[in-house]
Design a protein around this motif. Structure first.
Motif, PDB file in Angstrom:
ATOM      1  N   VAL A   1       0.795  -1.312  -0.202  1.00 47.80           N
ATOM      2  CA  VAL A   1      -0.313   0.077   0.521  1.00 47.80           C
ATOM      3  C   VAL A   1       0.726   1.153  -0.380  1.00 47.80           C
ATOM      4  O   VAL A   1       1.770   1.261   0.493  1.00 47.80           O
ATOM      5  CB  VAL A   1      -1.210   0.106   1.186  1.00 47.80           C
ATOM      6  CG1 VAL A   1      -1.830   1.249   1.203  1.00 47.80           C
ATOM      7  CG2 VAL A   1      -2.252  -0.906   1.084  1.00 47.80           C
ATOM      8  N   VAL A   2       0.292   1.932  -0.851  1.00 54.08           N
ATOM      9  CA  VAL A   2       1.176   3.104  -0.810  1.00 54.08           C
ATOM     10  C   VAL A   2       0.647   4.689  -0.867  1.00 54.08           C
ATOM     11  O   VAL A   2      -0.342   4.254  -2.131  1.00 54.08           O
ATOM     12  CB  VAL A   2       2.113   3.289  -2.421  1.00 54.08           C
ATOM     13  CG1 VAL A   2       2.640   5.186  -1.892  1.00 54.08           C
ATOM     14  CG2 VAL A   2       3.232   2.562  -2.335  1.00 54.08           C
TER      15      VAL A   2
ATOM     16  N   PRO B   1      -0.462  -5.873   3.908  1.00 51.02           N
ATOM     17  CA  PRO B   1       0.313  -6.015   3.031  1.00 51.02           C
ATOM     18  C   PRO B   1       1.318  -6.220   3.622  1.00 51.02           C
ATOM     19  O   PRO B   1       2.350  -6.146   5.100  1.00 51.02           O
ATOM     20  CB  PRO B   1       0.190  -4.764   2.206  1.00 51.02           C
ATOM     21  CG  PRO B   1      -0.367  -4.035   3.640  1.00 51.02           C
ATOM     22  CD  PRO B   1      -1.675  -4.694   4.056  1.00 51.02           C
ATOM     23  N   GLN B   2       2.470  -6.973   2.370  1.00 48.38           N
ATOM     24  CA  GLN B   2       3.960  -6.762   2.856  1.00 48.38           C
ATOM     25  C   GLN B   2       4.757  -5.492   3.278  1.00 48.38           C
ATOM     26  O   GLN B   2       5.573  -5.211   4.347  1.00 48.38           O
ATOM     27  CB  GLN B   2       4.556  -7.654   2.141  1.00 48.38           C
ATOM     28  CG  GLN B   2       4.054  -9.085   1.579  1.00 48.38           C
ATOM     29  CD  GLN B   2       5.137  -9.849   0.771  1.00 48.38           C
ATOM     30  OE1 GLN B   2       6.102  -9.369   0.270  1.00 48.38           O
ATOM     31  NE2 GLN B   2       4.166 -10.640  -0.053  1.00 48.38           N
ATOM     32  N   ALA B   3       4.036  -4.140   2.407  1.00 46.09           N
ATOM     33  CA  ALA B   3       4.848  -3.137   2.173  1.00 46.09           C
ATOM     34  C   ALA B   3       3.585  -1.798   2.294  1.00 46.09           C
ATOM     35  O   ALA B   3       2.853  -1.959   2.467  1.00 46.09           O
ATOM     36  CB  ALA B   3       5.485  -3.002   1.288  1.00 46.09           C
ATOM     37  N   TRP B   4       4.399  -0.905   3.384  1.00 46.38           N
ATOM     38  CA  TRP B   4       3.222   0.141   3.515  1.00 46.38           C
ATOM     39  C   TRP B   4       4.259   1.642   3.791  1.00 46.38           C
ATOM     40  O   TRP B   4       5.076   1.815   4.095  1.00 46.38           O
ATOM     41  CB  TRP B   4       2.777   0.085   5.247  1.00 46.38           C
ATOM     42  CG  TRP B   4       2.427   1.092   5.601  1.00 46.38           C
ATOM     43  CD1 TRP B   4       1.950   1.417   7.370  1.00 46.38           C
ATOM     44  CD2 TRP B   4       0.608   2.327   5.366  1.00 46.38           C
ATOM     45  NE1 TRP B   4       1.023   2.670   7.320  1.00 46.38           N
ATOM     46  CE2 TRP B   4       0.125   2.345   5.838  1.00 46.38           C
ATOM     47  CE3 TRP B   4       0.484   1.997   3.767  1.00 46.38           C
ATOM     48  CZ2 TRP B   4      -0.336   3.513   6.259  1.00 46.38           C
ATOM     49  CZ3 TRP B   4      -0.457   3.517   3.622  1.00 46.38           C
ATOM     50  CH2 TRP B   4      -1.189   3.807   4.261  1.00 46.38           C
ATOM     51  N   VAL B   5       3.426   2.356   2.771  1.00 46.11           N
ATOM     52  CA  VAL B   5       5.187   2.794   2.307  1.00 46.11           C
ATOM     53  C   VAL B   5       4.000   4.743   2.180  1.00 46.11           C
ATOM     54  O   VAL B   5       3.036   4.871   1.170  1.00 46.11           O
ATOM     55  CB  VAL B   5       5.779   3.110   0.818  1.00 46.11           C
ATOM     56  CG1 VAL B   5       6.279   3.936   0.442  1.00 46.11           C
ATOM     57  CG2 VAL B   5       6.348   1.199   0.472  1.00 46.11           C
TER      58      VAL B   5
ATOM     59  N   ILE C   1       8.984  -0.767  -2.317  1.00 47.08           N
ATOM     60  CA  ILE C   1       8.124  -1.643  -1.865  1.00 47.08           C
ATOM     61  C   ILE C   1       8.611  -3.059  -2.078  1.00 47.08           C
ATOM     62  O   ILE C   1       7.869  -3.995  -1.441  1.00 47.08           O
ATOM     63  CB  ILE C   1       6.826  -1.213  -3.302  1.00 47.08           C
ATOM     64  CG1 ILE C   1       6.129  -0.191  -2.805  1.00 47.08           C
ATOM     65  CG2 ILE C   1       5.947  -2.853  -3.945  1.00 47.08           C
ATOM     66  CD1 ILE C   1       5.133   0.255  -4.364  1.00 47.08           C
ATOM     67  N   GLU C   2       9.604  -3.269  -3.260  1.00 47.97           N
ATOM     68  CA  GLU C   2       9.780  -3.981  -3.493  1.00 47.97           C
ATOM     69  C   GLU C   2      11.185  -4.818  -2.746  1.00 47.97           C
ATOM     70  O   GLU C   2      11.257  -5.911  -2.749  1.00 47.97           O
ATOM     71  CB  GLU C   2      10.157  -4.458  -5.071  1.00 47.97           C
ATOM     72  CG  GLU C   2       9.582  -3.700  -6.091  1.00 47.97           C
ATOM     73  CD  GLU C   2      10.221  -3.689  -7.218  1.00 47.97           C
ATOM     74  OE1 GLU C   2       9.720  -4.032  -8.408  1.00 47.97           O
ATOM     75  OE2 GLU C   2      11.125  -3.994  -7.378  1.00 47.97           O
TER      76      GLU C   2
ATOM     77  N   ILE D   1      12.271   5.107  -6.650  1.00 46.58           N
ATOM     78  CA  ILE D   1      12.755   5.051  -4.825  1.00 46.58           C
ATOM     79  C   ILE D   1      11.227   4.837  -4.779  1.00 46.58           C
ATOM     80  O   ILE D   1      10.988   3.706  -3.300  1.00 46.58           O
ATOM     81  CB  ILE D   1      12.743   6.548  -4.087  1.00 46.58           C
ATOM     82  CG1 ILE D   1      14.002   6.897  -5.059  1.00 46.58           C
ATOM     83  CG2 ILE D   1      13.236   6.826  -3.083  1.00 46.58           C
ATOM     84  CD1 ILE D   1      14.558   8.154  -5.105  1.00 46.58           C
ATOM     85  N   LEU D   2      10.165   4.638  -4.798  1.00 44.53           N
ATOM     86  CA  LEU D   2       9.358   3.632  -4.236  1.00 44.53           C
ATOM     87  C   LEU D   2       8.562   2.600  -4.749  1.00 44.53           C
ATOM     88  O   LEU D   2       8.283   2.304  -3.989  1.00 44.53           O
ATOM     89  CB  LEU D   2       7.588   4.965  -4.968  1.00 44.53           C
ATOM     90  CG  LEU D   2       7.659   6.645  -4.001  1.00 44.53           C
ATOM     91  CD1 LEU D   2       6.168   7.056  -5.342  1.00 44.53           C
ATOM     92  CD2 LEU D   2       7.537   6.201  -2.676  1.00 44.53           C
ATOM     93  N   VAL D   3       9.474   2.220  -5.617  1.00 46.51           N
ATOM     94  CA  VAL D   3       9.590   0.761  -5.808  1.00 46.51           C
ATOM     95  C   VAL D   3      10.339   0.279  -5.548  1.00 46.51           C
ATOM     96  O   VAL D   3      10.474  -0.825  -5.309  1.00 46.51           O
ATOM     97  CB  VAL D   3       8.984   1.096  -7.561  1.00 46.51           C
ATOM     98  CG1 VAL D   3       9.438  -0.937  -8.077  1.00 46.51           C
ATOM     99  CG2 VAL D   3       8.090   1.264  -8.242  1.00 46.51           C
TER     100      VAL D   3
END
Length: 252
Positions: free
Chosen positions: A55-56, A100-104, A164-165, A159-161
């Protein structure tokens, strides 16, 4: 991965969506307007978080919208547009069966300008490169904002990707280029070169202050020196670490 982007209709959101698609990821946008591959904020609140791996949140009213007066009501709207959407996403994540695995979270991007795009944001019209490119086309010169120590930096969706990854990425990353010490004069000269116009006409400070108000004009006339130390340490590699190459790519 399945990525949910809050406020993904803006210039950063569109660039991020394009980059995620190019890397094989699926994207759903949370927006005020319904549509394909979208959910509304009301749907998020009522139905909860859709299945996603990351989630971003990019949502937030444009702080440099020249059509809005800088008053207490607008300042509250700017703050609530960021806090409320973050709260809604955080609440949905907390209530998800499989979070989710990532929270940005992306915040403060208005200070890092101009963005190298002229995209239209359906939820919040505006974009700083519009402001500069319009001046270039009307004056046939790259606008030079006064202020010897002003730093102009670029927020990069890459940078966001990366955040996330890569599972090891945690904490705060400054979304600026390594060459973030570029002054306004240097930026104007590089932009003029990229569009084939001379950087001759300065943009008077009183005009900026008249349009944006005293407090907001500081963001354009002064700025901040920001170094992406942790971004580089996390292993992120910049596609365009130098300003001139980034500008040539943007105007092409």
């Amino acid at each position: 991965m399945r990525v949910l982007i809050g406020g993904g209709t803006g210039f950063i959101g569109k660039a991020l969506t394009h980059l995620l698609h190019s890397r094989g990821h699926e994207v759903t946008v949370v927006s005020r307007q319904p549509g394909a591959h979208r959910i509304t904020w009301n749907e998020l609140t009522s139905s909860g978080l859709p299945p996603c791996d990351a989630v971003v949140n990019l949502a937030g009213e444009n702080i440099l919208n020249p059509f809005r007066r800088w008053n207490e009501a607008y300042q509250k709207e700017l703050l609530s547009s960021r806090l409320d959407t973050t709260y809604m996403l955080a609440t949905a994540i907390a209530g998800a069966t499989q979070p989710p695995q990532a929270w940005v979270l992306v915040t403060g991007t208005a200070y890092y300008q101009p963005s190298l795009t002229a995209e239209y944001d359906e939820d919040s019209p505006g974009g700083n490169f519009d402001f500069f490119s319009n001046l270039v086309s009307k004056w046939e010169a790259a606008a030079k904002i006064p202020g010897n120590d002003t730093r102009q930096v670029v927020v990069r969706s890459g940078i966001l990707v990366h955040a996330i990854e890569k599972n090891h990425v945690k904490g705060i990353l400054n979304g600026v280029s390594p060459a973030s010490s570029t002054t306004n004069a240097e930026f104007a000269k590089a932009l003029g070169t990229a569009v084939g116009r001379p950087a001759l006409l300065p943009l008077p400070s009183p005009a900026v202050q008249a349009i944006f108000g005293q407090e907001r004009s500081v963001m354009l006339l002064e700025g901040q020196k920001v170094i992406p130390r942790r971004t580089l340490a996390s292993g992120y590699q910049y596609t365009f670490p130098e300003l001139q190459a980034a500008l040539k790519q943007a105007v092409s």
